[in-house]
Design an enzyme around this catalytic site. Sequence first.
Site, PDB file in Angstrom:
ATOM      1  N   PHE A  88      44.450   7.330  32.602  1.00 56.80           N
ATOM      2  CA  PHE A  88      43.964   7.015  33.953  1.00 56.80           C
ATOM      3  C   PHE A  88      43.604   5.541  33.984  1.00 56.80           C
ATOM      4  CE2 PHE A  88      41.096   6.297  37.394  1.00 56.80           C
ATOM      5  CZ  PHE A  88      41.624   7.055  38.426  1.00 56.80           C
ATOM      6  N   ASP A 121      42.485  -0.738  27.905  1.00 55.15           N
ATOM      7  CA  ASP A 121      41.690  -0.487  29.098  1.00 55.15           C
ATOM      8  C   ASP A 121      40.332   0.032  28.638  1.00 55.15           C
ATOM      9  OD1 ASP A 121      40.471   0.322  31.394  1.00 55.15           O
ATOM     10  OD2 ASP A 121      42.220   1.354  32.231  1.00 55.15           O
ATOM     11  N   LYS A 164      33.076  -0.699  35.399  1.00 61.65           N
ATOM     12  CA  LYS A 164      32.056   0.359  35.341  1.00 61.65           C
ATOM     13  C   LYS A 164      30.655  -0.128  34.942  1.00 61.65           C
ATOM     14  CE  LYS A 164      34.935   4.502  34.997  1.00 61.65           C
ATOM     15  NZ  LYS A 164      34.610   5.290  36.158  1.00 61.65           N
TER      16      LYS A 164
HETATM   17  N1  PLP Z   1      40.541   2.489  33.935  1.00 62.64           N
HETATM   18  C1  PLP Z   1      39.845   3.489  33.380  1.00 62.64           C
HETATM   19  C2  PLP Z   1      39.983   3.754  31.908  1.00 62.64           C
HETATM   20  C3  PLP Z   1      39.005   4.299  34.158  1.00 62.64           C
HETATM   21  O1  PLP Z   1      38.327   5.308  33.598  1.00 62.64           O
HETATM   22  C4  PLP Z   1      38.913   4.016  35.540  1.00 62.64           C
HETATM   23  C5  PLP Z   1      38.066   4.845  36.412  1.00 62.64           C
HETATM   24  O2  PLP Z   1      37.665   5.931  36.087  1.00 62.64           O
HETATM   25  C6  PLP Z   1      39.651   2.946  36.082  1.00 62.64           C
HETATM   26  C7  PLP Z   1      40.449   2.202  35.241  1.00 62.64           C
HETATM   27  C8  PLP Z   1      39.556   2.614  37.528  1.00 62.64           C
HETATM   28  O3  PLP Z   1      38.297   2.088  37.794  1.00 62.64           O
HETATM   29  P1  PLP Z   1      37.745   1.977  39.295  1.00 62.64           P
HETATM   30  O4  PLP Z   1      37.435   3.362  39.730  1.00 62.64           O
HETATM   31  O5  PLP Z   1      36.533   1.102  39.169  1.00 62.64           O
HETATM   32  O6  PLP Z   1      38.810   1.349  40.099  1.00 62.64           O
END
Ligand code: PLP
Length: 391
Positions: free
Chosen positions: A141, A226, A255
């Site tokens: 994700f 990520d 986050k």
């Molecule tokens: N990357 C990862 C690993 C995530 O867990 C998330 C959100 O849960 C995102 C990207 C996307 O983040 P945002 O919701 O702040 O756009």
Amino acid sequence: MKQDYDFSSSDSQSIFDKDSKYVMQTYGRQPIVLSSGNGSIVYDMEGREYIDCVAGIAVTNVGHCHPHLVKAIKDQAEKLMHVSNIYYTEAQAELAEELVNLTGMDRVFFCNSGTEAVESAMKLARVNTKKTNFIAVEHSFHGRTMGALSMTYKDMYRAPFKPLIQEEMFVPFNDAQAISDAITPNTAAVMVEPIQGEGGINVSSETYLKEVRKICDENETLLIFDEVQTGFGRTGEWFCKDHFGVEPDIMTMAKAMGGGFPMGAIAAREGISFARGEHAATFGGNPLACAAALASIEIIQKENLIQRSKEIGKYFHNELAGLSTEGLIEVRGKGLMLGVQFDRKCADIVEHGRRNGILLNCTSETVLRIAPPLVITKEQIDQVVSVLEQA
Ligand code: PLP
């Protein structure tokens, strides 16, 4: 121990009604209106108290409304909230230096969310390699904007928005050979979450990331970690990569970065950067967000929350593993990023938790995700475990 909250005479109904009338119904919300918080506790409109094992999905690592964070935001708001990135600000420069030191990377670019960080990383990979394709991992994700969505595995999220920037880019998790087989001379980057969050708290094996690093080097392909969900102490290190001793070329953050204030960034190693005009964000690294991030980092350092996440995470892990709850298969994760795998959907356990004063979240349908503020106490963990035992 709080027992079976009575939701029948709720004052929250008018909020539910307004939401259902005025807000696009994209979220499957829990039927409570949260109105305040303190440390690991949040309160709903009726004053009911909950131990928060969700933390805004791995956001409020320093706890809700930490006084140092609140003061830093207030002080900065009184001084200067926003100016354009065509000017310098002290808070942005200070935060950039701090992040470079914490990540071991060379430079940062500031944005406002996780998905924006992923978009930025993808653009940076393309512009620096002059290649166009990406490899991502099954059950990944990475966000919901068009580039990040292209890297996100779940077809339910992707299908309505096709065509995306690339199809057929996913390989199995923890399978370095699959990356080696999929890589082509046109692969700009491989993107991996060191621990998959939304995909069900799936932890990289000891050797996986090292092998992927080697494959990327051999193919002149960039490696992107990520760390949006795993960053800022969540897993018991500043960043999850530190568990594995592997350095990416680019990493994403968001986050927990601002302790609850919306903020994102990427960091990249020396030699990988945007040139003037290649990328920008109006709000990226604005003074208010940077003051919040600086205060959050300071709290993590002063309160030793990295070590705490490691130690109390181990305690939580062991307590969860000892549960006799029906259908529990295994507990996995690092620090306070834990997943309890069930052999069935676990929405009923989330409901049981809420009715007994515990906020929980289910990811990938069958995995209970446990990601409380890093300040959660042993006594609170014992309460959570005792409620789960009854589930
Ligand atoms: N990357 C990862 C690993 C995530 O867990 C998330 C959100 O849960 C995102 C990207 C996307 O983040 P945002 O919701 O702040 O756009």
